[in-house]
Scaffold this motif. Structure first.
Motif, PDB file in Angstrom:
ATOM      1  N   TRP A  65       4.609   8.790   0.022  1.00  0.00           N
ATOM      2  CA  TRP A  65       5.432   9.602  -0.881  1.00  0.00           C
ATOM      3  C   TRP A  65       4.771  10.977  -0.941  1.00  0.00           C
ATOM      4  O   TRP A  65       3.551  11.073  -1.103  1.00  0.00           O
ATOM      5  N   SER A  66       5.546  12.035  -0.802  1.00  0.00           N
ATOM      6  CA  SER A  66       4.950  13.363  -0.914  1.00  0.00           C
ATOM      7  C   SER A  66       5.918  14.283  -1.644  1.00  0.00           C
ATOM      8  O   SER A  66       7.004  14.576  -1.151  1.00  0.00           O
ATOM      9  N   LEU A 120       8.203   3.253   5.007  1.00  0.00           N
ATOM     10  CA  LEU A 120       9.081   4.333   4.550  1.00  0.00           C
ATOM     11  C   LEU A 120       8.252   5.557   4.193  1.00  0.00           C
ATOM     12  O   LEU A 120       7.156   5.443   3.636  1.00  0.00           O
ATOM     13  N   VAL A 121       8.785   6.740   4.521  1.00  0.00           N
ATOM     14  CA  VAL A 121       8.204   7.977   4.007  1.00  0.00           C
ATOM     15  C   VAL A 121       9.268   8.669   3.170  1.00  0.00           C
ATOM     16  O   VAL A 121      10.432   8.732   3.564  1.00  0.00           O
ATOM     17  N   VAL A 122       8.864   9.132   2.001  1.00  0.00           N
ATOM     18  CA  VAL A 122       9.774   9.838   1.090  1.00  0.00           C
ATOM     19  C   VAL A 122       9.179  11.215   0.809  1.00  0.00           C
ATOM     20  O   VAL A 122       8.033  11.326   0.368  1.00  0.00           O
ATOM     21  N   ILE A 123       9.961  12.242   1.107  1.00  0.00           N
ATOM     22  CA  ILE A 123       9.529  13.625   0.843  1.00  0.00           C
ATOM     23  C   ILE A 123      10.449  14.199  -0.237  1.00  0.00           C
ATOM     24  O   ILE A 123      11.672  14.051  -0.158  1.00  0.00           O
ATOM     25  N   LEU A 124       9.844  14.813  -1.242  1.00  0.00           N
ATOM     26  CA  LEU A 124      10.649  15.520  -2.253  1.00  0.00           C
ATOM     27  C   LEU A 124      10.202  16.967  -2.290  1.00  0.00           C
ATOM     28  O   LEU A 124       9.011  17.259  -2.189  1.00  0.00           O
ATOM     29  N   GLU A 125      11.156  17.866  -2.434  1.00  0.00           N
ATOM     30  CA  GLU A 125      10.840  19.289  -2.609  1.00  0.00           C
ATOM     31  C   GLU A 125      11.864  19.899  -3.560  1.00  0.00           C
ATOM     32  O   GLU A 125      13.012  19.429  -3.619  1.00  0.00           O
ATOM     33  N   SER A 126      11.460  20.940  -4.265  1.00  0.00           N
ATOM     34  CA  SER A 126      12.402  21.643  -5.141  1.00  0.00           C
ATOM     35  C   SER A 126      13.518  22.236  -4.293  1.00  0.00           C
ATOM     36  O   SER A 126      13.250  22.835  -3.258  1.00  0.00           O
ATOM     37  N   ALA A 127      14.756  22.091  -4.786  1.00  0.00           N
ATOM     38  CA  ALA A 127      15.890  22.732  -4.110  1.00  0.00           C
ATOM     39  C   ALA A 127      16.132  24.061  -4.819  1.00  0.00           C
ATOM     40  O   ALA A 127      17.002  24.172  -5.673  1.00  0.00           O
ATOM     41  N   THR A 166       0.854  -1.195   0.000  1.00  0.00           N
ATOM     42  CA  THR A 166       0.000   0.000   0.000  1.00  0.00           C
ATOM     43  C   THR A 166       0.883   1.235   0.000  1.00  0.00           C
ATOM     44  O   THR A 166       1.734   1.403   0.872  1.00  0.00           O
ATOM     45  N   VAL A 167       0.652   2.083  -1.008  1.00  0.00           N
ATOM     46  CA  VAL A 167       1.454   3.297  -1.183  1.00  0.00           C
ATOM     47  C   VAL A 167       0.492   4.481  -1.197  1.00  0.00           C
ATOM     48  O   VAL A 167      -0.568   4.418  -1.817  1.00  0.00           O
ATOM     49  N   VAL A 168       0.847   5.557  -0.490  1.00  0.00           N
ATOM     50  CA  VAL A 168       0.044   6.782  -0.531  1.00  0.00           C
ATOM     51  C   VAL A 168       0.877   7.892  -1.155  1.00  0.00           C
ATOM     52  O   VAL A 168       2.008   8.137  -0.730  1.00  0.00           O
ATOM     53  N   ASP A 169       0.321   8.522  -2.183  1.00  0.00           N
ATOM     54  CA  ASP A 169       0.944   9.724  -2.757  1.00  0.00           C
ATOM     55  C   ASP A 169       0.209  10.913  -2.144  1.00  0.00           C
ATOM     56  O   ASP A 169      -0.924  11.224  -2.520  1.00  0.00           O
ATOM     57  N   LEU A 170       0.845  11.543  -1.176  1.00  0.00           N
ATOM     58  CA  LEU A 170       0.226  12.614  -0.384  1.00  0.00           C
ATOM     59  C   LEU A 170       0.393  13.953  -1.105  1.00  0.00           C
ATOM     60  O   LEU A 170       1.500  14.410  -1.324  1.00  0.00           O
ATOM     61  N   GLY A 171      -0.743  14.568  -1.492  1.00  0.00           N
ATOM     62  CA  GLY A 171      -0.691  15.788  -2.309  1.00  0.00           C
ATOM     63  C   GLY A 171      -0.336  15.403  -3.727  1.00  0.00           C
ATOM     64  O   GLY A 171       0.616  15.920  -4.320  1.00  0.00           O
ATOM     65  N   ALA A 172      -1.134  14.502  -4.283  1.00  0.00           N
ATOM     66  CA  ALA A 172      -0.768  13.833  -5.550  1.00  0.00           C
ATOM     67  C   ALA A 172      -0.851  14.751  -6.759  1.00  0.00           C
ATOM     68  O   ALA A 172      -0.248  14.462  -7.795  1.00  0.00           O
ATOM     69  N   GLY A 173      -1.618  15.853  -6.677  1.00  0.00           N
ATOM     70  CA  GLY A 173      -1.767  16.731  -7.844  1.00  0.00           C
ATOM     71  C   GLY A 173      -2.365  15.965  -9.004  1.00  0.00           C
ATOM     72  O   GLY A 173      -3.398  15.286  -8.860  1.00  0.00           O
ATOM     73  N   THR A 174      -1.718  16.012 -10.153  1.00  0.00           N
ATOM     74  CA  THR A 174      -2.245  15.315 -11.333  1.00  0.00           C
ATOM     75  C   THR A 174      -1.808  13.848 -11.388  1.00  0.00           C
ATOM     76  O   THR A 174      -2.077  13.163 -12.367  1.00  0.00           O
ATOM     77  N   GLY A 175      -1.077  13.402 -10.366  1.00  0.00           N
ATOM     78  CA  GLY A 175      -0.790  11.978 -10.247  1.00  0.00           C
ATOM     79  C   GLY A 175       0.502  11.507 -10.890  1.00  0.00           C
ATOM     80  O   GLY A 175       0.718  10.297 -11.017  1.00  0.00           O
ATOM     81  N   VAL A 176       1.382  12.435 -11.243  1.00  0.00           N
ATOM     82  CA  VAL A 176       2.612  11.977 -11.923  1.00  0.00           C
ATOM     83  C   VAL A 176       3.405  11.039 -11.017  1.00  0.00           C
ATOM     84  O   VAL A 176       3.990  10.055 -11.487  1.00  0.00           O
TER      85      VAL A 176
END
Ligand SMILES: C[S@@+](CC[C@H](N)C(=O)[O-])C[C@H]1O[C@@H](n2cnc3c(N)ncnc32)[C@H](O)[C@@H]1O
Length: 269
Positions: free
Chosen positions: A112-113, A139-146, A41-51
């Motif tokens: 994943w967010s 696991l939680v994975v956070i990505l943000e623009s640097a 089970t995977v959650v895309d948190l704040g998925a937007g258009t789902g990419v």
């Protein structure tokens, strides 16, 4: 969010994946190497258009992916995209605002967010909910623009070379403290960091969607730059956006784009 703004954001998110989406394959591969076992089970948190949701479904063929977002228009787009794709039966949408409450989802193996956590009102509380939702070892994975995207315009644009750098500096002040090092907030809720990476993507001049991407990106930040960019640079920016002919820099796509994202991965003990 105003409907027109949501639609232009949605187009920009899809273009970002089309033009600069190499990070999706790289980051999901990195996450798969860190996962204790293939996630179910995977959650895309704040998925937007789902990419991210679709990239996760492709990376984890035995996973069900929940694309969670508070914006119904985004979720309808995901449902439209999913129709007819191989992973359509494994990507489901969920309208929920994590600022209000974490939805009843049952235990989760991977959260994943991407480019979303900086938008929530109380990230510490949301991360605490993420920890509770994760199975032990999850696991939680956070990505943000640097930082802002880097643009290098071709010589035909006739722009002063330092213009793009000043634009970027101005956008950096606009972002203010939006760029958080998520390692500490994760550790504070009991999610110790297991790895941190940066992923850089480059779009070459003339590749499909490049000019349109830069136009949408600059249009979105234009009002915020009003007080942050000098009058000559604002006039240059407006002229760049106003030029519509086939040879105009944003029509011909004579621009290189480079983006860097930082990713944090943490595990529930
Ligand atoms: C900039 S978009 C990023 C979308 C996508 N993750 C991507 O990388 O393309 C941020 C998304 O987070 C969603 N979002 C922001 N705050 C939220 C909240 N409190 N609960 C659920 N979704 C939220 C927004 O609706 C938006 O679709």
């Amino acid at each position: 969010m105003h409907r027109g703004l949501t639609e232009s954001l949605a187009e920009l998110l899809d273009l970002d994946a089309a033009v600069l989406g190499s990070y999706l394959g790289e980051a999901t591969l990195w996450a798969s190497a860190l996962a204790a076992a293939p996630p179910r089970t995977v959650v895309d948190l704040g998925a937007g258009t789902g990419v991210g949701a679709f990239a996760l479904a492709a990376r984890f063929p035995s996973a069900d992916v929940v694309a969670l977002d508070r914006t119904a228009t985004m979720l309808r787009r995901i449902e439209d995209t999913a129709r007819g794709t191989a992973s359509s039966d494994r990507v489901r949408t969920l309208e929920a605002d994590v600022d209000v409450a974490w939805p009843a989802l049952g235990p989760v193996d991977l959260v994943w967010s991407s480019s979303a956590l900086h938008e929530v009102a109380d990230p510490g509380r949301v991360l605490d909910d993420v920890r509770t939702a994760l199975r032990p070892g999850g696991l939680v994975v956070i990505l943000e623009s640097a930082g802002p995207a880097r643009f290098a315009f071709g010589p035909a644009a006739g722009l002063e070379p330092a213009f793009a750098a000043r634009l970027r500096d101005a956008e950096r002040t606009l972002r203010g403290d939006a760029e958080v090092d998520w390692g500490l907030p994760l550790a504070e809720v009991g999610l110790p960091l297991v790895d941190r990476r940066t992923f850089t993507a480059t779009a070459r001049p003339g590749s499909p969607g490049v000019g349109r991407y830069v136009r949408l990106y600059l249009e979105r930040i234009r009002s915020g730059l009003q007080e942050r960019l000098g009058a000559p640079d604002l006039a240059t920016l407006d002229a760049l956006l106003a030029a519509r002919g086939a040879d105009a820099p944003l029509s011909s796509g004579d621009v290189t784009i480079r983006t860097t994202r930082t990713a944090w991965a943490a595990r529930r003990p």
